[in-house]
Design a protein around this motif. Structure first.
Motif, PDB file in Angstrom:
ATOM      1  N   ALA A 474      -9.041  94.189 -48.270  1.00 53.78           N
ATOM      2  CA  ALA A 474      -8.458  93.940 -46.959  1.00 53.78           C
ATOM      3  C   ALA A 474      -8.086  92.478 -46.745  1.00 53.78           C
ATOM      4  O   ALA A 474      -7.295  92.155 -45.846  1.00 53.78           O
ATOM      5  CB  ALA A 474      -9.432  94.387 -45.869  1.00 53.78           C
ATOM      6  N   LEU A 475      -8.616  91.600 -47.568  1.00 48.64           N
ATOM      7  CA  LEU A 475      -8.400  90.165 -47.361  1.00 48.64           C
ATOM      8  C   LEU A 475      -7.038  89.687 -47.861  1.00 48.64           C
ATOM      9  O   LEU A 475      -6.503  88.709 -47.337  1.00 48.64           O
ATOM     10  CB  LEU A 475      -9.502  89.364 -48.053  1.00 48.64           C
ATOM     11  N   TYR A 476      -6.458  90.340 -48.881  1.00 48.28           N
ATOM     12  CA  TYR A 476      -5.197  89.850 -49.426  1.00 48.28           C
ATOM     13  C   TYR A 476      -4.082  89.789 -48.383  1.00 48.28           C
ATOM     14  O   TYR A 476      -3.431  88.734 -48.216  1.00 48.28           O
ATOM     15  CB  TYR A 476      -4.750  90.669 -50.645  1.00 48.28           C
ATOM     16  N   PRO A 477      -3.828  90.880 -47.637  1.00 53.63           N
ATOM     17  CA  PRO A 477      -2.741  90.775 -46.656  1.00 53.63           C
ATOM     18  C   PRO A 477      -3.008  89.729 -45.586  1.00 53.63           C
ATOM     19  O   PRO A 477      -2.069  89.077 -45.101  1.00 53.63           O
ATOM     20  CB  PRO A 477      -2.648  92.186 -46.065  1.00 53.63           C
ATOM     21  N   ALA A 478      -4.280  89.550 -45.221  1.00 55.67           N
ATOM     22  CA  ALA A 478      -4.597  88.523 -44.230  1.00 55.67           C
ATOM     23  C   ALA A 478      -4.328  87.132 -44.784  1.00 55.67           C
ATOM     24  O   ALA A 478      -3.769  86.260 -44.100  1.00 55.67           O
ATOM     25  CB  ALA A 478      -6.057  88.658 -43.798  1.00 55.67           C
ATOM     26  N   LEU A 479      -4.714  86.910 -46.047  1.00 59.66           N
ATOM     27  CA  LEU A 479      -4.463  85.617 -46.682  1.00 59.66           C
ATOM     28  C   LEU A 479      -2.965  85.372 -46.860  1.00 59.66           C
ATOM     29  O   LEU A 479      -2.469  84.264 -46.638  1.00 59.66           O
ATOM     30  CB  LEU A 479      -5.178  85.565 -48.039  1.00 59.66           C
ATOM     31  N   LYS A 480      -2.251  86.401 -47.245  1.00 61.67           N
ATOM     32  CA  LYS A 480      -0.805  86.296 -47.455  1.00 61.67           C
ATOM     33  C   LYS A 480      -0.093  85.880 -46.172  1.00 61.67           C
ATOM     34  O   LYS A 480       0.881  85.111 -46.190  1.00 61.67           O
ATOM     35  CB  LYS A 480      -0.253  87.633 -47.958  1.00 61.67           C
ATOM     36  N   ALA A 481      -0.602  86.350 -45.047  1.00 59.02           N
ATOM     37  CA  ALA A 481       0.037  86.073 -43.766  1.00 59.02           C
ATOM     38  C   ALA A 481      -0.074  84.611 -43.346  1.00 59.02           C
ATOM     39  O   ALA A 481       0.724  84.141 -42.525  1.00 59.02           O
ATOM     40  CB  ALA A 481      -0.570  86.962 -42.683  1.00 59.02           C
ATOM     41  N   VAL A 482      -1.010  83.896 -43.921  1.00 60.81           N
ATOM     42  CA  VAL A 482      -1.220  82.510 -43.489  1.00 60.81           C
ATOM     43  C   VAL A 482      -0.967  81.501 -44.609  1.00 60.81           C
ATOM     44  O   VAL A 482      -1.213  80.304 -44.439  1.00 60.81           O
ATOM     45  CB  VAL A 482      -2.664  82.310 -42.945  1.00 60.81           C
ATOM     46  N   THR A 483      -0.483  81.948 -45.766  1.00 61.04           N
ATOM     47  CA  THR A 483      -0.193  81.028 -46.864  1.00 61.04           C
ATOM     48  C   THR A 483       1.271  81.132 -47.288  1.00 61.04           C
ATOM     49  O   THR A 483       1.967  82.033 -46.916  1.00 61.04           O
ATOM     50  CB  THR A 483      -1.076  81.318 -48.086  1.00 61.04           C
TER      51      THR A 483
END
Length: 483
Positions: A474-483
């Motif tokens: 679940a963390l990849y899309p969240a990280l992608k959204a802010v990098t």
């Protein structure tokens, strides 16, 4: 006797193997990699020849009787490199290597063309060979117009050994010019890449004879009889031959600088949307699929450099047996990621840092993050119908009992640890030479290594690790959204 030559990125490894498959002697020679610009990675093919001359001379010196009995040579090597030759077989420019990312725009454009993924069976990654040639066409047109042949790195070594322009299926499958299901160059893909069929080498199976050692070179090496040179294989295909991963259900996990999860396949079942690589195996009528993460032990090495402790010491702090997963998560995208994200821009992160977080908690998170990232590859393999009954663990990270038990538990698969020995790509290349020379069946020669011990999944912890893995995903899309 048989010689396996593994042409790696940083050096060439040569293993002399007897007819029973035992390694008699091994030697290595290193060479540099040039990085003239950010993201560029190049090598002088002359360095490969010098390394080959040096290793063969060393084996002849240390094992004169065995070397004189040489009957076959097998080749393995780094994949995807673009070695450009003129009409006189002279090298036109330094070889552009697999880890060179300059052709990202060309790769994206090629990947978007109709039929490219369908025929090649793969996403077109910037490191593949075809986009490199499109980059040369755009930025070095004089060089591009002079190209008479394009050879992969190990196949340039073959040209020096035999005088022939030949490649084999497993390496050619990583160019984006090959119909990987048909095991042949594709006119459609060549046209898409602005290339012509006559610029390609001939193709043979990896376990077939590709040519004979040049008479003048044989005489120089003191070899009286004819020496066959087998097709060989790309590095991962040759490594699979070295550990006997040939049939459906067989595979290995490699914890090296990068991480690889490889499954042998009896049928062609590409799934490019997963960012799995689907390539021909080095033996006939067989393929393999693999997921790749770009920072496996490299993640632990990074953590070690930051904390000022050696990787082995960090691992030892955790003990030899795993406990429940930690609450801290690490995403090991330090250099981007391949499977399943195909994202060169993403970067790593810790999530859940606490005022009470200690070094051991971070080490645990790093090792768990690598295990979870490799589980992404396992899930992608399962989606294609691949069957894995168990895995063999190889690479430097497999020396950590903690990491191996962690992988077994997250994967839900038993993991075998081979008895001490060298089961790498050089051995696989020598085994391919044995089959080419003797006509033996690959399965008779390419047997799995003796198993020192098997690490079983911790059934009591499997549910907790599966839940932790879902949190990791679940963390990849969240990280992608802010990098």
């Amino acid at each position: 006797m048989f010689l396996g030559l593994d042409l790696g990125t940083s050096g060439l490894r040569a293993s002399l193997v007897d007819e029973a498959g035992r390694i008699v002697d091994t030697t290595e020679a290193s060479y540099p990699v040039a990085h003239p610009h950010s993201g560029w990675s190049e090598q002088d093919p002359a360095d490969w020849i010098a390394a080959c001359q040096g290793t063969m001379a060393a084996l002849r010196r240390t094992q004169p009787k065995a070397f004189a009995a040489l009957r076959g040579i097998g080749l393995s090597g780094q994949m995807h490199g673009a070695t450009l030759l003129g009409a006189d077989d002279k090298v036109l420019r330094p070889c552009i290597l697999w880890n060179d990312t300059r052709a990202h725009d060309e790769a994206a454009a090629l990947d978007a063309l109709p039929d490219v993924r369908r025929l090649s069976g793969n996403i077109v990654f910037p490191g593949f060979t075809a986009p490199k040639l499109l980059w040369v066409a755009a930025h070095e047109p004089d060089v591009f117009s002079a190209v008479a042949k394009v050879l992969l790195p190990k196949d340039y070594l073959r040209l020096w050994l035999t005088g022939t322009h030949v490649s084999e299926m497993s390496d050619a499958a990583g160019t984006s010019w090959m119909d990987t299901g048909a095991r042949a160059w594709s006119g459609t893909l060549l046209e898409a890449g602005q290339m012509r069929a006559e610029q390609m080498p001939d193709l043979v199976e990896g376990s077939a004879v590709s040519g004979r050692l040049r008479a003048d070179l044989a005489a120089e090496l003191g070899l009286a009889g004819s020496v066959a040179v087998a097709g060989g294989g790309g590095d991962n295909a040759a490594a699979a031959c070295g550990v006997g991963a040939l049939a459906e259900g067989a595979g290995f996990v490699s914890l090296g600088t990068s991480g690889v999860l490889l499954a042998a396949r009896d049928r062609y079942a590409p799934a490019p949307e997963t960012a799995l690589h689907t390539f021909c195996h080095a033996v006939p009528e067989t393929w393999y699929q693999m997921g790749v993460i770009l920072a496996a032990t490299d993640s632990l090495n990074w953590h070690a450099r930051i904390t000022g402790h050696k990787p082995a010491a960090l691992s030892a702090e955790l003990g030899t047996a795993i406990g429940a997963p930690g609450s801290l998560r690490f995403l090991p995208y330090l250099s981007g990621e391949r499977t399943p994200h195909n994202d060169s821009a993403i970067r790593g992160a810790f999530a859940g840092l606490d005022i009470a977080t200690e070094r051991a908690d971070m080490t645990r998170a790093v090792m768990e993050g690598v295990a979870f990232a490799l589980t992404d590859s396992l899930e992608a393999l399962k989606a294609t119908g691949a069957r894995l009954d168990r895995l063999l663990a190889i690479g430097g990270g497999s020396k950590s009992p903690y990491w191996v038990e962690l992988l077994a538990t997250v994967f839900g698969l038993p993991i075998d640890l081979p008895a001490q020995g060298d089961y790498g790509a050089a051995l696989g290349a020598a085994r391919l030479a044995m089959v080419a020379v003797t006509g033996a069946k690959p399965a008779e020669v390419m047997t799995p290594p003796p198993v020192a011990r098997t690490v079983a999944p911790r059934a009591d912890l499997t549910p907790a690790y599966r839940e932790a893995y879902q949190g990791f995903r679940a963390l990849y899309p969240a990280l992608k959204a802010v990098t």
